[in-house]
Design a protein around this motif. Sequence first.
Motif, PDB file in Angstrom:
ATOM      1  N   PHE A 107      30.121 118.009  10.546  1.00 55.29           N
ATOM      2  CA  PHE A 107      29.769 118.214  11.942  1.00 55.29           C
ATOM      3  C   PHE A 107      28.440 118.975  11.952  1.00 55.29           C
ATOM      4  O   PHE A 107      28.376 120.118  11.515  1.00 55.29           O
ATOM      5  CB  PHE A 107      30.842 119.040  12.662  1.00 55.29           C
ATOM      6  N   TYR A 159      28.447 118.410  18.575  1.00 57.38           N
ATOM      7  CA  TYR A 159      28.115 118.052  17.202  1.00 57.38           C
ATOM      8  C   TYR A 159      27.894 116.550  17.053  1.00 57.38           C
ATOM      9  O   TYR A 159      28.536 115.748  17.734  1.00 57.38           O
ATOM     10  CB  TYR A 159      29.258 118.450  16.253  1.00 57.38           C
ATOM     11  N   ARG A 160      27.000 116.200  16.122  1.00 59.27           N
ATOM     12  CA  ARG A 160      26.897 114.837  15.612  1.00 59.27           C
ATOM     13  C   ARG A 160      27.732 114.821  14.343  1.00 59.27           C
ATOM     14  O   ARG A 160      27.704 115.773  13.567  1.00 59.27           O
ATOM     15  CB  ARG A 160      25.457 114.461  15.301  1.00 59.27           C
ATOM     16  N   VAL A 161      28.454 113.741  14.133  1.00 60.78           N
ATOM     17  CA  VAL A 161      29.417 113.681  13.042  1.00 60.78           C
ATOM     18  C   VAL A 161      29.019 112.607  12.036  1.00 60.78           C
ATOM     19  O   VAL A 161      28.591 111.518  12.424  1.00 60.78           O
ATOM     20  CB  VAL A 161      30.832 113.382  13.590  1.00 60.78           C
ATOM     21  N   THR A 209      30.132 111.592  17.894  1.00 64.20           N
ATOM     22  CA  THR A 209      29.861 112.931  18.412  1.00 64.20           C
ATOM     23  C   THR A 209      31.200 113.579  18.762  1.00 64.20           C
ATOM     24  O   THR A 209      32.202 112.896  18.974  1.00 64.20           O
ATOM     25  CB  THR A 209      28.966 112.910  19.669  1.00 64.20           C
ATOM     26  N   PRO A 269      24.413 111.488  10.251  1.00 62.17           N
ATOM     27  CA  PRO A 269      24.743 111.821  11.645  1.00 62.17           C
ATOM     28  C   PRO A 269      23.847 111.088  12.645  1.00 62.17           C
ATOM     29  O   PRO A 269      24.269 110.821  13.771  1.00 62.17           O
ATOM     30  CB  PRO A 269      24.560 113.333  11.725  1.00 62.17           C
TER      31      PRO A 269
END
Length: 159
Positions: A61, A97-99, A143, A137
């Motif tokens: 994350f 967060y970008r995952v 996200t 990401p």
Amino acid sequence: HTRLRTVTGVQTCALPISIRLIFPLISLLMVGCGGGSGTMLPVNGQVTYKGKGVPNANVSFTPQAGAGLAATGLSDSSGNFTLGTRSSNDGAAPGNYRVSVIARGPDRPPRPGETGSGMPGEMMPGEPSIPTKYFQPETSGLTFEVKRGNTHPKLELKD
């Protein structure tokens, strides 16, 4: 050199007042270092691909705003993972967060003509077990917002 003085039977430090005030101030400033708000929420979820849990997946994350600390976890044989930021399983700070998810098959010996370090017994990373778009990401399209009441992400990966 520091002197000790006795006041009503108790020894106290006779450091100048300016020195005695600086140490607590430095301590307060250090508490604010390290990024994030300091509040961690426990985050545990599951990553699936084609309806099945993805084992041994590295789940990351990355804060969308670019500031703050990333949280990471490793999935078990059923695809379940728990995130950690400063230590294993301590959770993630609230925020967006970008995952990314990286999952590969078992390590393998080098193929003929494939170069590596040349060390005897060297193994190469296994083949991707999920689409490689999920490895970054920026390309995963995944996200998640970590907030109270929303700490159990279900990451359903598709082709």
